[in-house]
Design an enzyme around this catalytic site. Structure first.
Site, PDB file in Angstrom:
ATOM      1  N   CYS A  13     116.038  18.405 106.681  1.00 16.02           N
ATOM      2  CA  CYS A  13     115.641  17.350 105.769  1.00 16.02           C
ATOM      3  C   CYS A  13     114.612  16.469 106.456  1.00 16.02           C
ATOM      4  O   CYS A  13     114.371  16.584 107.654  1.00 16.02           O
ATOM      5  CB  CYS A  13     116.851  16.514 105.360  1.00 16.02           C
ATOM      6  SG  CYS A  13     118.116  17.459 104.501  1.00 16.02           S
ATOM      7  N   GLY A  41     111.932  19.836 103.220  1.00 22.51           N
ATOM      8  CA  GLY A  41     112.940  19.958 102.180  1.00 22.51           C
ATOM      9  C   GLY A  41     112.326  19.899 100.807  1.00 22.51           C
ATOM     10  O   GLY A  41     111.554  18.978 100.518  1.00 22.51           O
ATOM     11  N   ASN A 116     119.166  13.373 108.347  1.00 26.94           N
ATOM     12  CA  ASN A 116     118.637  14.690 108.690  1.00 26.94           C
ATOM     13  C   ASN A 116     119.538  15.292 109.761  1.00 26.94           C
ATOM     14  O   ASN A 116     119.707  14.701 110.829  1.00 26.94           O
ATOM     15  CB  ASN A 116     117.200  14.566 109.222  1.00 26.94           C
ATOM     16  CG  ASN A 116     116.682  15.883 109.794  1.00 26.94           C
ATOM     17  OD1 ASN A 116     117.104  16.949 109.380  1.00 26.94           O
ATOM     18  ND2 ASN A 116     115.772  15.799 110.743  1.00 26.94           N
ATOM     19  N   GLY A 117     120.115  16.447 109.489  1.00 26.20           N
ATOM     20  CA  GLY A 117     120.976  17.098 110.457  1.00 26.20           C
ATOM     21  C   GLY A 117     122.236  17.635 109.815  1.00 26.20           C
ATOM     22  O   GLY A 117     122.307  17.830 108.605  1.00 26.20           O
ATOM     23  N   TYR A 259     109.037  26.418 114.116  1.00 30.25           N
ATOM     24  CA  TYR A 259     108.868  26.550 112.668  1.00 30.25           C
ATOM     25  C   TYR A 259     108.917  25.251 111.877  1.00 30.25           C
ATOM     26  O   TYR A 259     108.077  25.020 111.015  1.00 30.25           O
ATOM     27  CB  TYR A 259     109.934  27.515 112.119  1.00 30.25           C
ATOM     28  CG  TYR A 259     109.937  27.630 110.610  1.00 30.25           C
ATOM     29  CD1 TYR A 259     108.853  28.181 109.939  1.00 30.25           C
ATOM     30  CD2 TYR A 259     111.013  27.172 109.856  1.00 30.25           C
ATOM     31  CE1 TYR A 259     108.842  28.278 108.561  1.00 30.25           C
ATOM     32  CE2 TYR A 259     111.006  27.262 108.471  1.00 30.25           C
ATOM     33  CZ  TYR A 259     109.922  27.821 107.831  1.00 30.25           C
ATOM     34  OH  TYR A 259     109.911  27.907 106.470  1.00 30.25           O
ATOM     35  N   SER A 300     103.207  29.045 109.725  1.00 29.22           N
ATOM     36  CA  SER A 300     103.517  28.788 111.134  1.00 29.22           C
ATOM     37  C   SER A 300     103.255  29.973 112.038  1.00 29.22           C
ATOM     38  O   SER A 300     103.379  29.857 113.256  1.00 29.22           O
ATOM     39  CB  SER A 300     104.969  28.318 111.284  1.00 29.22           C
ATOM     40  OG  SER A 300     105.856  29.202 110.642  1.00 29.22           O
TER      41      SER A 300
END
Length: 481
Positions: A13, A41, A116-117, A259, A300
């Site tokens: 996120c 996201g 985020n996580g 990435y 990427s």
């Protein structure tokens, strides 16, 4: 690109927050920040604005520019603090209820939270909170964090004190941006799995998952939030609380370099663009092959291809053109639809590959199905040979810290040998980056990195970790009982 087209790997996120000394159009600034973080996201997004302690927000499923039109942004009004979030859910399903930021109202005021996580003990903490009377409206671990903060806030003198106490109970990966009526706070877990940067603007500060979002609002990079640190921003400026830091121990997710992060971002002082080029150069040394051209799979894989070409002396060429106006392929409901979309989204530049021995650089292989489809596109365009080089080691173990690789079921490298994968994907040869090279990818970061999905060496205990949809499963079991 197996990760980008098959969606075997999902992004993290993205979080963003801005604090200014006086009221302004902070909602629009958060919008720009979230737009820069959209790659992290695409399921849902949201913005909450704080106007004198009154918090109002809007969130919904969809991309930032679809959810927030001019009318919606205008309806949020002005304020001096605002936070935002773009979501790919690593815990909980993709429902509007799980969109963030969350707003929690309690007897000591209001709080908004963006995360985020992924917590490894979310299920354990939630059951404990439920037994104490907490009522949950989502199935995400973010609400667990919010309720834990609230629980501690009711018996603490300040929100930062409550956050500090809660950090001793939270396990796993979390970078957070939250706001109380008068403060904006940034929090990073003690091992620093996920990045979080601090920037400065006129009369204020910005917090963001990546530095590219700071650039989007004209903020000047100040520094990264340290692992285990709480940064408190209010009318008196910025101050730091580091009582939860662990000296000399870090576990930054290496996939931020491989990435997740945008190439123009700096993560812990290291350029993502340079890190990917270095990975490509290392691949050239570890897996050389005679060829005529090096190409990268957008997006990427391109930097890795440049690094491979420079190191090997084999010319770099543009092998694919990516249609940027089609939706992310992971949105499609089934594997067949995803594969049908690959040809629409990615087209081969025939003049680059026809009658040539091609080295194709990508960032990962998860299931291999869409990668095989891309190889067939190259063959159909006239490539004589296709040699694939991957700027990451093989995925062999689940990740419980926010990368959506939570099961062995879809990891092709766990199930098949290198020769079998090579044959299955229709390749002439295949080479992965050596895991021992991972800590050499960043050019200016010398802390610890997390490589558990490649090596199985988890930096913390994962015995309490559960599947992404565990909370939904628990609810289903309770209903059935």
């Amino acid at each position: 690109m197996d990760s980008d087209f098959c969606r075997g790997i999902h992004e993290e996120c993205g979080v963003f927050g801005i604090f200014r000394e006086s009221n302004s159009d902070v909602a629009t600034e958060v919008y720009y920040g979230l737009y820069a973080l959209q790659h992290r996201g695409q399921e849902s997004c949201g913005i909450v604005v704080n106007d004198g302690g009154v918090m109002g927000g809007f969130k919904d499923n969809g991309l930032v520019n679809d959810v927030f039109n001019k009318d919606v942004l205008h309806s949020l009004g002005q304020g001096n603090v605002a936070i935002g979030h773009v979501r790919y859910g690593t815990t909980g399903s993709s429902t509007r209820a799980n969109a963030q930021p969350l707003i929690i109202n309690h007897i000591k005021g209001s709080m908004a939270l963006a995360h985020n996580g992924n917590l490894t003990n979310a299920s354990v903490l939630r059951e404990e909170l439920e037994m104490q009377g907490s009522i949950f409206h989502t199935t995400s671990d973010t609400e667990v964090i919010a309720y834990e903060f609230t629980k501690q806030r009711l018996k603490s003198n300040s929100i930062e004190e409550a956050v500090s106490k809660s950090m001793k109970r939270l396990k796993g990966a979390y970078s957070l941006v939250l706001m109380s009526p008068q403060k904006m706070i940034g929090v990073r877990d003690p091992l620093g799995f996920r990045p979080l940067s601090i920037g400065t603007v006129d009369n204020g500060f910005v917090l963001a998952s990546e530095t590219c979002a700071l650039d989007a609002v004209g903020a000047k990079f100040l520094r990264d939030v340290y692992p285990g640190e709480i940064v408190v921003i209010d009318k008196n400026g910025l101050r730091s609380i580091t009582e939860n830091s662990i000296e000399g121990k870090k576990a930054l997710c290496v996939f931020e370099y491989i990435y997740f992060s945008r190439p123009d971002s700096m993560v812990e002082g290291s350029s993502v663009h340079i890190a990917r080029q270095r990975a490509g150069a290392m691949l050239s040394l570890q897996h050389p092959v005679q060829a005529d051209v090096v190409i990268g799979v957008p997006d990427s894989g391109i930097d890795g291809a440049l690094g491979y070409a420079t190191q090997s002396g084999i010319p770099y060429g543009i092998g694919f053109i990516k249609n940027k106006y089609i939706g992310r392929t992971f949105i499609q409901p089934g594997q067949m639809q995803r594969e049908d979309q690959v040809r629409i989204k990615l087209n081969v530049v025939t003049s680059t590959v026809k009658d040539k021995r091609v080295i194709m650089i990508d960032d990962s292989i998860v299931r291999g199905t869409t990668g095989a489809r891309i190889v067939r596109l190259l063959r159909e365009a006239g490539a004589k040979e296709v040699h694939m080089r991957v700027t990451a080691p093989p995925f062999l173990y689940p990740c419980f810290f926010g990368t959506d690789i939570s099961s062995h079921d879809y990891l092709i490298a766990k199930e098949r040998t290198l020769a079998e994968i090579t044959e299955n994907m229709g390749l002439d040869s295949l080479g992965f980056l050596d895991p021992a090279s991972l800590d050499m990818i960043p050019d200016n970061y010398h802390g610890g990195i997390c490589t558990a999905c490649f090596t199985g060496k988890y930096p913390i205990d994962i015995s309490e970790a559960r599947d992404k949809l565990e909370l939904e499963k628990r609810l289903t079991r309770k209903i059935e009982e």
